[in-house]
Design a protein around this motif. Structure first.
Motif, PDB file in Angstrom:
ATOM      1  N   HIS A 194      21.118  88.690  26.271  1.00 20.61           N
ATOM      2  CA  HIS A 194      19.806  88.875  26.917  1.00 20.61           C
ATOM      3  C   HIS A 194      19.995  89.033  28.431  1.00 20.61           C
ATOM      4  CE1 HIS A 194      16.935  88.625  23.667  1.00 20.61           C
ATOM      5  NE2 HIS A 194      17.588  87.610  23.141  1.00 20.61           N
ATOM      6  N   GLN A 195      20.870  88.200  29.006  1.00 21.47           N
ATOM      7  CA  GLN A 195      21.131  88.304  30.461  1.00 21.47           C
ATOM      8  C   GLN A 195      21.703  89.682  30.795  1.00 21.47           C
ATOM      9  OE1 GLN A 195      23.839  85.089  31.311  1.00 21.47           O
ATOM     10  NE2 GLN A 195      22.290  83.556  30.788  1.00 21.47           N
ATOM     11  N   LYS A 232      18.442  96.148  33.151  1.00 22.32           N
ATOM     12  CA  LYS A 232      17.021  96.546  33.084  1.00 22.32           C
ATOM     13  C   LYS A 232      16.708  97.316  31.795  1.00 22.32           C
ATOM     14  CE  LYS A 232      16.303  96.616  38.081  1.00 22.32           C
ATOM     15  NZ  LYS A 232      16.885  95.308  38.165  1.00 22.32           N
ATOM     16  N   MET A 279      21.293  92.512  29.174  1.00 25.85           N
ATOM     17  CA  MET A 279      20.246  93.550  29.074  1.00 25.85           C
ATOM     18  C   MET A 279      19.305  93.480  30.284  1.00 25.85           C
ATOM     19  SD  MET A 279      20.760  95.435  26.372  1.00 25.85           S
ATOM     20  CE  MET A 279      22.356  95.436  27.125  1.00 25.85           C
ATOM     21  N   GLU A 280      19.030  92.232  30.680  1.00 23.59           N
ATOM     22  CA  GLU A 280      18.140  92.064  31.846  1.00 23.59           C
ATOM     23  C   GLU A 280      18.790  92.649  33.106  1.00 23.59           C
ATOM     24  OE1 GLU A 280      16.263  88.147  31.460  1.00 23.59           O
ATOM     25  OE2 GLU A 280      16.264  88.204  33.674  1.00 23.59           O
ATOM     26  N   SER A 281      20.112  92.345  33.276  1.00 21.77           N
ATOM     27  CA  SER A 281      20.800  92.857  34.479  1.00 21.77           C
ATOM     28  C   SER A 281      20.854  94.384  34.466  1.00 21.77           C
ATOM     29  CB  SER A 281      22.196  92.263  34.590  1.00 21.77           C
ATOM     30  OG  SER A 281      23.014  92.835  33.590  1.00 21.77           O
ATOM     31  N   LYS A 322      14.943  97.244  28.153  1.00 16.65           N
ATOM     32  CA  LYS A 322      13.884  96.494  27.461  1.00 16.65           C
ATOM     33  C   LYS A 322      14.111  96.622  25.946  1.00 16.65           C
ATOM     34  CE  LYS A 322      10.745  95.625  30.914  1.00 16.65           C
ATOM     35  NZ  LYS A 322      11.797  95.126  31.813  1.00 16.65           N
ATOM     36  N   SER A 323      13.718  95.586  25.223  1.00 17.20           N
ATOM     37  CA  SER A 323      13.865  95.644  23.754  1.00 17.20           C
ATOM     38  C   SER A 323      12.744  96.487  23.152  1.00 17.20           C
ATOM     39  CB  SER A 323      13.837  94.242  23.166  1.00 17.20           C
ATOM     40  OG  SER A 323      12.634  93.622  23.496  1.00 17.20           O
ATOM     41  N   GLU A 368      22.163  84.427  24.238  1.00 19.79           N
ATOM     42  CA  GLU A 368      21.555  84.278  25.575  1.00 19.79           C
ATOM     43  C   GLU A 368      22.286  85.134  26.622  1.00 19.79           C
ATOM     44  OE1 GLU A 368      23.145  80.082  25.292  1.00 19.79           O
ATOM     45  OE2 GLU A 368      23.078  80.321  27.477  1.00 19.79           O
TER      46      GLU A 368
END
Ligand code: KIV
Ligand code: ZN
Length: 385
Positions: A375-376, A382, A378-380, A384-385, A372
């Motif tokens: 994922h945070q 920006k 990667m989100e921060s 994308k998978s 988790e």
């Protein structure tokens, strides 16, 4: 010499002596069935004279468990032996395990006997047990601290009285491997008719030597190892079953054979730990939660390239689904890349380098980085998978 090494499990007797580990009859039966499936040769089911509950448990296991030998412990005392014989009466393969102390410490201070009286008591006990069962094991308690010459006399007398197995316990976990190995060799070289009995090891772990002592015992002629799941037992515990079995399996050049289905080890470890409320230390060999997890950068890089670089046991061999890469502040780029790839983020070198810097900042705050958190991250960034 035959290379079959008999595995004698005493989780339900010596293991159960740990304060707080008491099992009821049904729990004993559940564990005994799992031990039977694991492939142990002998199950020491309890000490029948010690309590009505233990008598009931040994009787039930004697009726229900058919393949392994079912063994009951006694002191070298008439009543104990009679009660054990009664508890074992329906067993397909019953064994009575009787004995008394042989070290000077036990003979003079605990038993307050002479050495000759100890031999007489032992012989009487073995002969009495023999009236009820063919298979009688004698234990020379505190053999680890017993003078070898006297121990040889004891063992010789017990074999002459009919003992089929002679147990050489290092009751206080005192011996170091060379010393224990020499003791077994001394018995093999000096006891008349030693080939008529199997020599057994029973090592306690007070100095952390139980596994090493048991293996050295086997290398010097013992052919039975007494042990417990997770190494539980009095004080620092007994020899751990999973350790001796895997040590012999991994060193197959020694050519020792056991009937243990090693892929069942992990689930049995969990069963014993949860039923007995005895947590397994994370770094415990074979069954600890960290036994197959890699957390430092150098090791992770090596394992990702080829797991044999840092794993001598394949996790599936002992019933663990896979080894794990644990991300911490000590992890390297290769591990981060590997974990992110597993989550669907296959990063180019430049982005990976940036992600790694962010990751290190995060890992200094959070000791273990879970999916988790990745994922945070990667989100921060920006990504994308
Ligand atoms: O450690 C020991 O000596 C024992 C005997 C009763 C076999 O557990
Ligand atoms: Zn013991």
């Amino acid at each position: 010499m035959d290379n079959k090494v008999y595995i004698f499990d005493t989780t339900l007797r010596d293991g159960e002596q740990v304060p707080g580990c008491r099992l009821n009859t049904q729990q004993k039966l559940t564990i005994a069935k799992a031990l039977e499936e694991l492939g142990v040769d002998i199950i020491e089911a309890g000490f029948p004279v010690s309590s009505p509950g233990d008598f009931e448990a040994v009787s039930l296991l004697a009726k229900e468990i058919k393949r392994p030998t079912i063994c009951g412990l006694t002191r070298a005392v008439q009543k104990d032996i009679e009660v054990a014989a009664e508890a074992l009466q329906y067993a397909a393969r019953p064994r009575i395990h009787t004995g008394l102390g042989t070290s000077d410490q036990h003979v003079f201070t605990k038993l307050k006997m002479t050495r000759e009286q100890v031999i007489e008591h032992g012989v009487r006990a073995v002969k009495l047990a023999k009236k009820y069962v063919e298979d009688v094991e004698f234990y020379a308690e505190d053999a680890g601290r017993t003078d070898n010459e006297y121990l040889a006399q004891v063992v010789e007398a017990m074999i002459a009285a009919g003992a089929t197995v002679v147990n050489i316990p290092d009751t206080t976990g005192y011996c170091i491997p060379e010393e224990y190995g020499k003791k077994i060799k001394y018995l093999r070289d000096n006891v008349k008719n030693i080939d008529k009995a199997i020599i057994s090891t029973h090592c306690h772990n007070d100095l952390g030597m139980a596994t090493a002592n048991s293996i050295t015992g086997v290398q010097n002629g013992a052919r039975q190892i007494e042990c417990t799941i997770n190494g539980i037992g009095e004080r620092a515990g007994n020899t751990s079953l999973e350790e001796v079995v895997m040590a012999m399996k991994k060193h197959n050049w020694l050519d020792y054979q056991t009937g243990i289905q090693t892929e069942k080890l992990h689930s049995l470890s969990n069963l014993v730990s949860t039923t007995m409320h005895m947590p397994v230390q994370p770094n415990k060999a074979i069954v600890g939660s960290n036994a197959f997890s890699h957390s430092s950068g150098i090791h992770q890089d090596g394992v990702i390239k080829n797991r044999d670089n840092y794993e001598i046991i394949a996790p599936e061999e002992v019933g663990v689904s896979a080894s794990s890469i644990v991300l911490t502040a000590r992890s390297g780029r290769a591990a981060l890349h590997y974990k992110l790839k597993g989550l669907g983020f296959d990063l180019e070198t430049e982005i990976l380098n940036a992600a790694y810097q962010e990751f290190l900042n995060m890992a200094d705050r959070i000791s273990i980085i879970e999916n988790e958190h990745l994922h945070q991250l990667m989100e921060s960034m920006k990504v994308k998978s």
